[in-house]
Design an enzyme around this catalytic site. Structure first.
Site, PDB file in Angstrom:
ATOM      1  N   SER A  17       0.841  -1.198   0.000  1.00  0.00           N
ATOM      2  CA  SER A  17       0.000   0.000   0.000  1.00  0.00           C
ATOM      3  C   SER A  17       0.872   1.243   0.000  1.00  0.00           C
ATOM      4  O   SER A  17       1.986   1.235   0.543  1.00  0.00           O
ATOM      5  CB  SER A  17      -0.849  -0.029   1.271  1.00  0.00           C
ATOM      6  OG  SER A  17      -1.440   1.223   1.491  1.00  0.00           O
TER       7      SER A  17
ATOM      8  N   TYR B  54      -1.748  -1.246  11.111  1.00  0.00           N
ATOM      9  CA  TYR B  54      -2.022  -1.738   9.752  1.00  0.00           C
ATOM     10  C   TYR B  54      -0.850  -1.411   8.823  1.00  0.00           C
ATOM     11  O   TYR B  54      -0.327  -2.282   8.120  1.00  0.00           O
ATOM     12  CB  TYR B  54      -3.313  -1.115   9.190  1.00  0.00           C
ATOM     13  CG  TYR B  54      -3.457  -1.306   7.700  1.00  0.00           C
ATOM     14  CD1 TYR B  54      -3.739  -2.557   7.166  1.00  0.00           C
ATOM     15  CD2 TYR B  54      -3.271  -0.235   6.812  1.00  0.00           C
ATOM     16  CE1 TYR B  54      -3.839  -2.743   5.788  1.00  0.00           C
ATOM     17  CE2 TYR B  54      -3.376  -0.418   5.431  1.00  0.00           C
ATOM     18  CZ  TYR B  54      -3.657  -1.669   4.932  1.00  0.00           C
ATOM     19  OH  TYR B  54      -3.744  -1.851   3.570  1.00  0.00           O
TER      20      TYR B  54
ATOM     21  N   LYS C 218       2.143  -3.905   6.674  1.00  0.00           N
ATOM     22  CA  LYS C 218       2.567  -3.850   5.263  1.00  0.00           C
ATOM     23  C   LYS C 218       4.079  -3.623   5.167  1.00  0.00           C
ATOM     24  O   LYS C 218       4.773  -4.247   4.363  1.00  0.00           O
ATOM     25  CB  LYS C 218       1.825  -2.730   4.523  1.00  0.00           C
ATOM     26  CG  LYS C 218       0.335  -2.960   4.379  1.00  0.00           C
ATOM     27  CD  LYS C 218       0.031  -4.143   3.477  1.00  0.00           C
ATOM     28  CE  LYS C 218      -1.446  -4.486   3.439  1.00  0.00           C
ATOM     29  NZ  LYS C 218      -1.745  -5.768   2.829  1.00  0.00           N
TER      30      LYS C 218
HETATM   31  P1  NAD Z   1     -11.042  -6.938   1.350  1.00  0.00           P
HETATM   32  O1  NAD Z   1     -11.236  -6.961   2.813  1.00  0.00           O
HETATM   33  O2  NAD Z   1     -12.221  -6.635   0.493  1.00  0.00           O
HETATM   34  O3  NAD Z   1     -10.424  -8.324   0.863  1.00  0.00           O
HETATM   35  C1  NAD Z   1      -9.563  -9.089   1.673  1.00  0.00           C
HETATM   36  C2  NAD Z   1     -10.056 -10.530   1.640  1.00  0.00           C
HETATM   37  O4  NAD Z   1      -9.186 -11.325   2.454  1.00  0.00           O
HETATM   38  C3  NAD Z   1     -11.468 -10.698   2.192  1.00  0.00           C
HETATM   39  O5  NAD Z   1     -12.250 -11.451   1.291  1.00  0.00           O
HETATM   40  C4  NAD Z   1     -11.268 -11.457   3.507  1.00  0.00           C
HETATM   41  O6  NAD Z   1     -12.351 -12.324   3.797  1.00  0.00           O
HETATM   42  C5  NAD Z   1      -9.971 -12.196   3.247  1.00  0.00           C
HETATM   43  N1  NAD Z   1      -9.184 -12.515   4.444  1.00  0.00           N
HETATM   44  C6  NAD Z   1      -8.820 -11.681   5.453  1.00  0.00           C
HETATM   45  N2  NAD Z   1      -8.092 -12.345   6.362  1.00  0.00           N
HETATM   46  C7  NAD Z   1      -7.984 -13.638   5.918  1.00  0.00           C
HETATM   47  C8  NAD Z   1      -7.372 -14.792   6.423  1.00  0.00           C
HETATM   48  N3  NAD Z   1      -6.723 -14.800   7.599  1.00  0.00           N
HETATM   49  N4  NAD Z   1      -7.437 -15.922   5.714  1.00  0.00           N
HETATM   50  C9  NAD Z   1      -8.103 -15.964   4.527  1.00  0.00           C
HETATM   51  N5  NAD Z   1      -8.726 -14.893   4.006  1.00  0.00           N
HETATM   52  C10 NAD Z   1      -8.662 -13.736   4.696  1.00  0.00           C
HETATM   53  O7  NAD Z   1      -9.867  -5.904   1.038  1.00  0.00           O
HETATM   54  P2  NAD Z   1      -9.371  -5.305  -0.339  1.00  0.00           P
HETATM   55  O8  NAD Z   1      -9.730  -3.871  -0.351  1.00  0.00           O
HETATM   56  O9  NAD Z   1      -9.754  -6.167  -1.454  1.00  0.00           O
HETATM   57  O10 NAD Z   1      -7.792  -5.386  -0.102  1.00  0.00           O
HETATM   58  C11 NAD Z   1      -7.006  -6.478  -0.543  1.00  0.00           C
HETATM   59  C12 NAD Z   1      -5.580  -6.285  -0.078  1.00  0.00           C
HETATM   60  O11 NAD Z   1      -5.092  -5.041  -0.596  1.00  0.00           O
HETATM   61  C13 NAD Z   1      -5.412  -6.193   1.440  1.00  0.00           C
HETATM   62  O12 NAD Z   1      -4.219  -6.857   1.790  1.00  0.00           O
HETATM   63  C14 NAD Z   1      -5.298  -4.705   1.698  1.00  0.00           C
HETATM   64  O13 NAD Z   1      -4.558  -4.444   2.875  1.00  0.00           O
HETATM   65  C15 NAD Z   1      -4.565  -4.233   0.459  1.00  0.00           C
HETATM   66  N6  NAD Z   1      -4.811  -2.822   0.159  1.00  0.00           N
HETATM   67  C16 NAD Z   1      -6.105  -2.376   0.040  1.00  0.00           C
HETATM   68  C17 NAD Z   1      -6.345  -1.030  -0.232  1.00  0.00           C
HETATM   69  C18 NAD Z   1      -7.751  -0.509  -0.346  1.00  0.00           C
HETATM   70  O14 NAD Z   1      -7.944   0.707  -0.311  1.00  0.00           O
HETATM   71  N7  NAD Z   1      -8.784  -1.336  -0.527  1.00  0.00           N
HETATM   72  C19 NAD Z   1      -5.265  -0.146  -0.385  1.00  0.00           C
HETATM   73  C20 NAD Z   1      -3.958  -0.635  -0.280  1.00  0.00           C
HETATM   74  C21 NAD Z   1      -3.759  -1.987  -0.005  1.00  0.00           C
HETATM   75  C1  UD1 Z   2      -6.983   5.316   4.091  1.00  0.00           C
HETATM   76  C2  UD1 Z   2      -5.991   4.795   5.078  1.00  0.00           C
HETATM   77  C3  UD1 Z   2      -4.869   4.102   4.320  1.00  0.00           C
HETATM   78  C4  UD1 Z   2      -5.437   3.003   3.418  1.00  0.00           C
HETATM   79  C5  UD1 Z   2      -6.462   3.654   2.485  1.00  0.00           C
HETATM   80  C6  UD1 Z   2      -7.120   2.680   1.569  1.00  0.00           C
HETATM   81  C7  UD1 Z   2      -6.176   6.324   6.963  1.00  0.00           C
HETATM   82  C8  UD1 Z   2      -5.490   7.385   7.778  1.00  0.00           C
HETATM   83  N1  UD1 Z   2      -5.499   5.878   5.897  1.00  0.00           N
HETATM   84  O1  UD1 Z   2      -6.304   6.217   3.264  1.00  0.00           O
HETATM   85  O2  UD1 Z   2      -3.943   3.530   5.213  1.00  0.00           O
HETATM   86  O3  UD1 Z   2      -4.414   2.371   2.663  1.00  0.00           O
HETATM   87  O4  UD1 Z   2      -7.476   4.281   3.279  1.00  0.00           O
HETATM   88  O5  UD1 Z   2      -7.940   1.783   2.276  1.00  0.00           O
HETATM   89  O6  UD1 Z   2      -7.262   5.886   7.297  1.00  0.00           O
HETATM   90  N2  UD1 Z   2     -12.383  11.757   3.734  1.00  0.00           N
HETATM   91  C9  UD1 Z   2     -13.371  12.656   4.140  1.00  0.00           C
HETATM   92  N3  UD1 Z   2     -14.513  12.150   4.670  1.00  0.00           N
HETATM   93  C10 UD1 Z   2     -14.737  10.802   4.818  1.00  0.00           C
HETATM   94  C11 UD1 Z   2     -13.724   9.900   4.393  1.00  0.00           C
HETATM   95  C12 UD1 Z   2     -12.561  10.420   3.873  1.00  0.00           C
HETATM   96  O7  UD1 Z   2     -13.214  13.862   4.031  1.00  0.00           O
HETATM   97  O8  UD1 Z   2     -15.805  10.401   5.318  1.00  0.00           O
HETATM   98  C13 UD1 Z   2     -11.145  12.309   3.126  1.00  0.00           C
HETATM   99  C14 UD1 Z   2      -9.887  11.971   3.897  1.00  0.00           C
HETATM  100  O9  UD1 Z   2      -9.631  12.958   4.864  1.00  0.00           O
HETATM  101  C15 UD1 Z   2      -8.839  11.938   2.770  1.00  0.00           C
HETATM  102  C16 UD1 Z   2      -9.631  11.426   1.555  1.00  0.00           C
HETATM  103  O10 UD1 Z   2     -11.001  11.679   1.865  1.00  0.00           O
HETATM  104  O11 UD1 Z   2      -8.406  13.238   2.477  1.00  0.00           O
HETATM  105  C17 UD1 Z   2      -9.450   9.932   1.291  1.00  0.00           C
HETATM  106  O12 UD1 Z   2      -9.709   9.224   2.494  1.00  0.00           O
HETATM  107  P1  UD1 Z   2      -9.777   7.606   2.530  1.00  0.00           P
HETATM  108  O13 UD1 Z   2     -10.677   7.126   1.461  1.00  0.00           O
HETATM  109  O14 UD1 Z   2     -10.099   7.213   3.934  1.00  0.00           O
HETATM  110  O15 UD1 Z   2      -8.322   7.160   2.124  1.00  0.00           O
HETATM  111  P2  UD1 Z   2      -6.899   7.551   2.780  1.00  0.00           P
HETATM  112  O16 UD1 Z   2      -7.045   8.454   3.928  1.00  0.00           O
HETATM  113  O17 UD1 Z   2      -6.025   8.006   1.678  1.00  0.00           O
END
Ligand code: NAD
Ligand code: UD1
Length: 333
Positions: free
Chosen positions: A122, A146, A150
């Protein structure tokens, strides 16, 4: 070619499975359903006309994983807990699930002589940016459990590669994934009150929440609200395909997956309003603790190493996100 996909039922995993199946890969999804719904499987089948194999299991169950991944040539590792706020309340669960789970996965892979791994990292590993755009050489830091999971997993994977050069590892650093598949059949389905911006805006638009709280309008940005690099989840999924195609030429490489463009909260809000043709009420509140002002990617390395770059713009992200939300107001429930 068969790919083992941990967390493949989740938001990013399900979109990646669709793109893999459409490109002729076989997929084996391994997920404990702790943050996903089994209905995803049927939806993937409707979109692709193909049935992914699904095994319900936990990544900390090393034996089940080792037998399940038999015959696979690579692993994409999405499984993990991802809520920043929650990670400070239950850090032991986060370290156990994300780090211990990854160690179990690495052992299961070794048992099967599988050395190709694509890992979900991430942009959170960059901490508070010292300069923009963020390139992969930017110093790393984390401010919550969290983010530390990572960061630590990246370090572990670099050590694993250093110890044995048979490994090929892509550490994909995602910026802010939003949007949904254009069919409206799969998308993001957060539990409870969404923490992230786009799911919150969509729920206001669909009438589930009253108004958006904008966390701060006094940042040094175009309009004072926070700026992020939002990326369409299907572009992100394609990045995984490209990582797999090029995995044999990689050692252990960190690669940004972002668009290179930043949008403020109010810019995203306006784009979403235009898409859904509704007024989205909002209130300016004080800054959210732990938030950074601005963040966007330098996406050159992905282009050079993977021949990948994002193709969809903020309007595509909003319209596909709205299509999903309006067709599934309660997500998969
Ligand atoms: P998500 O929660 O939708 O998907 C994660 C999946 O992993 C889920 O289906 C959950 O049931 C499964 N899971 C969790 N723990 C498990 C375990 N112990 N064993 C087996 N399955 C398990 O999340 P996502 O948004 O699809 O994210 C996927 C990956 O990308 C994660 O590692 C997350 O940290 C990373 N990531 C997500 C974002 C984001 O904004 N969504 C941003 C950066 C990184
Ligand atoms: C957050 C996480 C980051 C994670 C990412 C994707 C935090 C501090 N960081 O990032 O670790 O990888 O999500 O899952 O939580 N905002 C509002 N109102 C809201 C929600 C968000 O104003 O109700 C603003 C936030 O202040 C930010 C932007 O929208 O400026 C994006 O927020 P968000 O979607 O939560 O993502 P990140 O903060 O970038």
């Amino acid at each position: 070619m068969k790919i083992f996909i941990t967390g493949g039922m989740g938001y990013i995993g399900s979109h990646t499975c669709v793109e893999l199946l459409n490109s002729g890969y076989e997929v084996m999804i391994y997920d404990n359903l702790s943050n996903s719904n089994v209905k995803v499987l049927e939806r993937i089948k409707v979109i692709t006309g193909k049935e992914p194999v699904f095994i319900q299991g936990d990544i900390r169950d090393e034996e089940l994983m080792a037998t399940s991944m038999d015959g696979c040539s690579a692993v994409i590792h999405f499984a993990g807990l991802k809520a920043v706020g929650e990670s400070s309340q239950i850090p032991i669960e986060y370290y156990d699930n994300n780090i211990n789970g990854t160690l179990c996965l690495l052992r299961a892979m070794k048992k099967n002589s599988i050395y190709n791994l694509v890992f979900s990292s991430s942009a959170t590993v960059y901490g508070d940016p010292l300069y923009l755009p963020l390139d992969e050489n930017h110093p790393l830091s984390a401010t919550n459990p969290y983010g530390r999971t990572k960061l630590f997993i990246e370090e572990i994977l670099r050590d694993v590669y250093t110890s044995d050069k048979n490994w090929h590892i892509a550490l994909l650093r995602y910026f802010n994934p939003i949007g949904a598949h254009s069919s409206g059949l799969i998308g993001e389905s957060p539990n409870g009150i969404p923490n992230n911006l786009l799911p919150y805006i969509s729920q206001v638009a669909v009438g589930k929440r009253e108004s958006l709280s904008v966390w701060g309008d006094d940042y040094d940005t175009v309009d004072g609200t926070g700026v992020r690099d939002y990326i369409h989840v299907v572009d992100l999924a394609m990045g995984h395909l490209k990582a797999l195609e090029n995995i044999a030429s990689l050692g252990c490489e960190a690669i940004n997956l972002g668009t290179g463009n930043g949008y403020s909260v109010l810019e995203v809000l306006r784009a979403f309003e235009k898409t859904c043709n509704k007024n989205i009420p909002y209130k300016i509140e004080s800054r959210r603790v732990g938030d950074i002002s601005s963040c966007h990617a330098n996406a050159k390395k992905a282009k050079e190493l993977l021949e990948w770059s994002a193709t969809k713009n903020i309007n595509d992200m909003c319209s596909d996100g709205w299509n999903w939300q309006s067709k599934n107001p309660n997500g998969y429930e």
